[in-house]
Design a protein around this motif. Structure first.
Motif, PDB file in Angstrom:
ATOM      1  N   ASN A   4       0.755  -1.315  -0.053  1.00 10.37           N
ATOM      2  CA  ASN A   4       0.002  -0.136  -0.022  1.00 10.37           C
ATOM      3  C   ASN A   4       0.898   1.299   0.041  1.00 10.37           C
ATOM      4  O   ASN A   4       0.311   2.251   0.481  1.00 10.37           O
ATOM      5  N   GLN A  37      -4.801  -3.574 -11.632  1.00 11.31           N
ATOM      6  CA  GLN A  37      -5.666  -3.414 -10.581  1.00 11.31           C
ATOM      7  C   GLN A  37      -6.297  -4.903 -10.421  1.00 11.31           C
ATOM      8  O   GLN A  37      -6.591  -5.336  -9.226  1.00 11.31           O
ATOM      9  N   GLN A  43      -3.516  -0.498  -6.436  1.00 10.37           N
ATOM     10  CA  GLN A  43      -5.017  -0.099  -6.759  1.00 10.37           C
ATOM     11  C   GLN A  43      -4.631   1.380  -7.430  1.00 10.37           C
ATOM     12  O   GLN A  43      -3.985   2.229  -6.909  1.00 10.37           O
ATOM     13  N   SER A  44      -5.453   1.478  -8.517  1.00  7.45           N
ATOM     14  CA  SER A  44      -5.246   2.953  -9.271  1.00  7.45           C
ATOM     15  C   SER A  44      -5.792   3.912  -8.599  1.00  7.45           C
ATOM     16  O   SER A  44      -7.120   3.731  -8.031  1.00  7.45           O
ATOM     17  N   GLU A  59      -1.605   2.911  -5.328  1.00 12.22           N
ATOM     18  CA  GLU A  59      -1.040   2.274  -4.104  1.00 12.22           C
ATOM     19  C   GLU A  59      -0.627   0.853  -4.493  1.00 12.22           C
ATOM     20  O   GLU A  59      -1.606   0.254  -4.858  1.00 12.22           O
ATOM     21  N   GLY A  61       0.375  -2.912  -4.383  1.00 10.67           N
ATOM     22  CA  GLY A  61       0.025  -4.214  -3.658  1.00 10.67           C
ATOM     23  C   GLY A  61       1.370  -4.757  -3.503  1.00 10.67           C
ATOM     24  O   GLY A  61       2.294  -4.333  -2.971  1.00 10.67           O
TER      25      GLY A  61
END
Length: 137
Positions: A4, A37, A43-44, A59, A61
């Motif tokens: 993250n 994603q 995470q876009s 973010e 992963g």
């Protein structure tokens, strides 16, 4: 490995050729951002596809930004080359990256990214440009 982590990455086409100018080519790159994603790699948060480059705020992963960018560039090269009937490299080597500081305003960074087409003079209003997205909208 940290998870993250918020990072911004960008990559430019080889010789800054406007290979992403046509709708289908840009959408093939967007499909790769979405696939990354869907696979849980990142995470876009925001992205924009310009005629000769793209910017992507994520973010991360379980993969590094280097792995993520390499994967997206490789897969998009295959798809876009197939569409355009070309072969060889699509992207310049490497990519630009920037880790966001914890206190940095992520929405301000996202806004800066998605306003690229307006700053470049491609559109007067960002709503008139079709190749961008941000989770806040």
């Amino acid at each position: 490995m940290q998870h993250n982590r918020r990072q911004a990455g960008s990559s430019t086409t080889l010789h800054r050729a406007p290979l992403l100018n046509e709708l289908q080519s840009a959408r093939l790159l967007v499909a790769q951002l979405r696939q990354a994603q869907d696979e849980g790699a990142a995470q876009s948060l925001a992205w924009v596809v310009m005629p000769d480059h793209f910017h992507w705020l994520v973010e991360l992963g379980p993969v590094s930004l280097k792995t993520l960018m390499r994967r997206v560039k490789s897969r998009s090269t295959l798809a876009i080359n197939r569409l355009q009937g070309r072969s060889g490299r699509l992207w310049q080597k490497g990519f630009h990256d920037r880790a966001l500081r914890r206190e940095e305003n992520v929405q301000a960074v996202a806004r800066y990214i998605v306003l690229n087409p307006k700053r470049a003079g491609l559109v007067e209003r960002i709503g008139d440009y079709s190749h961008w997205d941000a989770i806040w909208l």
